[in-house]
Scaffold this motif. Structure first.
Motif, mmCIF file in Angstrom:
data_model
loop_
_atom_site.group_PDB
_atom_site.id
_atom_site.type_symbol
_atom_site.label_atom_id
_atom_site.label_comp_id
_atom_site.label_asym_id
_atom_site.label_seq_id
_atom_site.Cartn_x
_atom_site.Cartn_y
_atom_site.Cartn_z
ATOM 1 N N GLY A 100 50.403 28.190 33.669
ATOM 2 C CA GLY A 100 49.776 27.718 32.437
ATOM 3 C C GLY A 100 48.272 27.624 32.573
ATOM 4 N N ILE A 101 47.692 28.567 33.302
ATOM 5 C CA ILE A 101 46.251 28.555 33.567
ATOM 6 C C ILE A 101 45.622 29.839 33.046
ATOM 7 N N SER A 102 44.312 29.842 32.930
ATOM 8 C CA SER A 102 43.629 31.004 32.357
ATOM 9 C C SER A 102 42.853 31.811 33.393
ATOM 10 N N ALA A 103 42.783 31.327 34.632
ATOM 11 C CA ALA A 103 42.057 32.069 35.672
ATOM 12 C C ALA A 103 42.470 31.550 37.045
ATOM 13 N N VAL A 104 42.305 32.396 38.047
ATOM 14 C CA VAL A 104 42.603 31.996 39.423
ATOM 15 C C VAL A 104 41.510 32.498 40.357
ATOM 16 N N PRO A 105 41.181 31.706 41.383
ATOM 17 C CA PRO A 105 40.244 32.188 42.397
ATOM 18 C C PRO A 105 40.913 33.251 43.261
ATOM 19 N N ARG A 121 38.405 32.007 51.927
ATOM 20 C CA ARG A 121 37.180 31.744 51.176
ATOM 21 C C ARG A 121 37.232 32.432 49.808
ATOM 22 N N VAL A 122 36.658 31.772 48.819
ATOM 23 C CA VAL A 122 36.655 32.315 47.463
ATOM 24 C C VAL A 122 35.662 33.473 47.374
ATOM 25 N N ILE A 123 36.156 34.620 46.912
ATOM 26 C CA ILE A 123 35.288 35.803 46.795
ATOM 27 C C ILE A 123 35.179 36.290 45.347
ATOM 28 N N GLY A 124 35.940 35.687 44.456
ATOM 29 C CA GLY A 124 35.880 36.106 43.055
ATOM 30 C C GLY A 124 36.813 35.282 42.196
ATOM 31 N N MET A 125 36.826 35.576 40.904
ATOM 32 C CA MET A 125 37.722 34.926 39.953
ATOM 33 C C MET A 125 38.341 36.009 39.069
ATOM 34 N N VAL A 126 39.638 35.871 38.798
ATOM 35 C CA VAL A 126 40.317 36.753 37.857
ATOM 36 C C VAL A 126 40.801 35.903 36.694
ATOM 37 N N SER A 127 40.426 36.308 35.492
ATOM 38 C CA SER A 127 40.803 35.550 34.297
ATOM 39 C C SER A 127 41.695 36.375 33.389
ATOM 40 N N GLU A 128 42.233 35.720 32.373
ATOM 41 C CA GLU A 128 43.004 36.428 31.363
ATOM 42 C C GLU A 128 42.177 37.560 30.759
#
Length: 227
Positions: A34-39, A46-53
């Motif tokens: 139920g979320i709109s984006a994930v790291p 380590r976080v290298i980006g974000m993917v969204s709807e």
């Protein structure tokens, strides 16, 4: 006065994907959570980006815009949309993600998160520790929750933290009223500059929508400062 930090409002249950996560798995992750984006994290976490709807939807948007009914656009038209074309062709998180990610520390002020979102026109930020690993997600919705404090809570903080402890002057003549997050300060203080400080500090309290200044003073010391 307690400064509200990102840690106070963020969601600390973080769902992540790796750079190799396939398109469909990302979509299922978003829907299931139920979320709109994930790291997107690397092999070290380590976080290298974000993917969204929005990143996922570019595939269908590009197909609909350029390839409906088998239409093949001229090469120059496709080249005018390199970002959309690249996203549309992406099959993994690494190819779909927005990178570098916009991140923030959990110790940062909540207002800093709001400014960062506004500056980069994003709806959420990955919250990372000093090693760049995710510890939470903060969204615009999380920040809006700061304004949902009760009027009584706001009035108590203004009275106790700002007026009684923060100013170091006599504030017994000041009356605090709060309605729907709008604070009205009325009554009398000794100096004009003190009333200005009270108004400014009250405006920084979490949950305050606006401050109405109805304060009066005994001495106008603002002219002394100008000399």
């Amino acid at each position: 006065m307690k400064r509200r930090t990102v840690a106070d409002v963020m969601t600390d249950k973080v769902v992540t994907v790796t750079a190799r996560t396939p398109f469909k798995d990302i979509a299922e992750t978003l829907i299931a959570g139920g979320i709109s984006a994930v790291p997107v994290i690397d092999d070290d976490g380590r976080v290298i980006g974000m993917v969204s709807e929005a990143d996922l939807l570019r595939k269908e948007e590009f197909r609909e815009q350029f390839y409906r009914e088998g239409y093949q656009p001229p090469l120059r038209a496709r080249l005018r949309h390199p970002k959309g074309r690249k996203k549309a062709a992406g099959d993994t998180a690494a190819e779909l993600m927005t990178s570098p990610p916009i991140t923030i520390s959990p110790q940062a002020a909540a207002v800093s998160a709001a400014r960062l979102m506004d500056a980069h026109d994003v709806k959420r930020l990955a919250v990372v520790d000093q090693d760049g690993r995710p510890v939470g997600i903060v969204s615009r919705r999380d920040l809006i929750k700061l304004f949902l404090r009760s009027d009584d809570d706001i009035a108590a903080e203004v009275r106790e933290d700002i007026l009684d402890r923060g100013l170091w002057v006599d504030t017994s003549g000041v009356v605090v009223q709060v309605r729907h997050g709008v604070v009205t300060l009325s009554g009398r203080m000794d100096r004009k500059t003190e009333t200005a400080i009270a108004i400014r500090m009250t405006g920084r309290v979490s949950g305050v929508v606006d401050v109405i200044d109805e304060l009066t003073w005994k001495h106008d010391d603002s002219t002394w400062e100008a000399r």
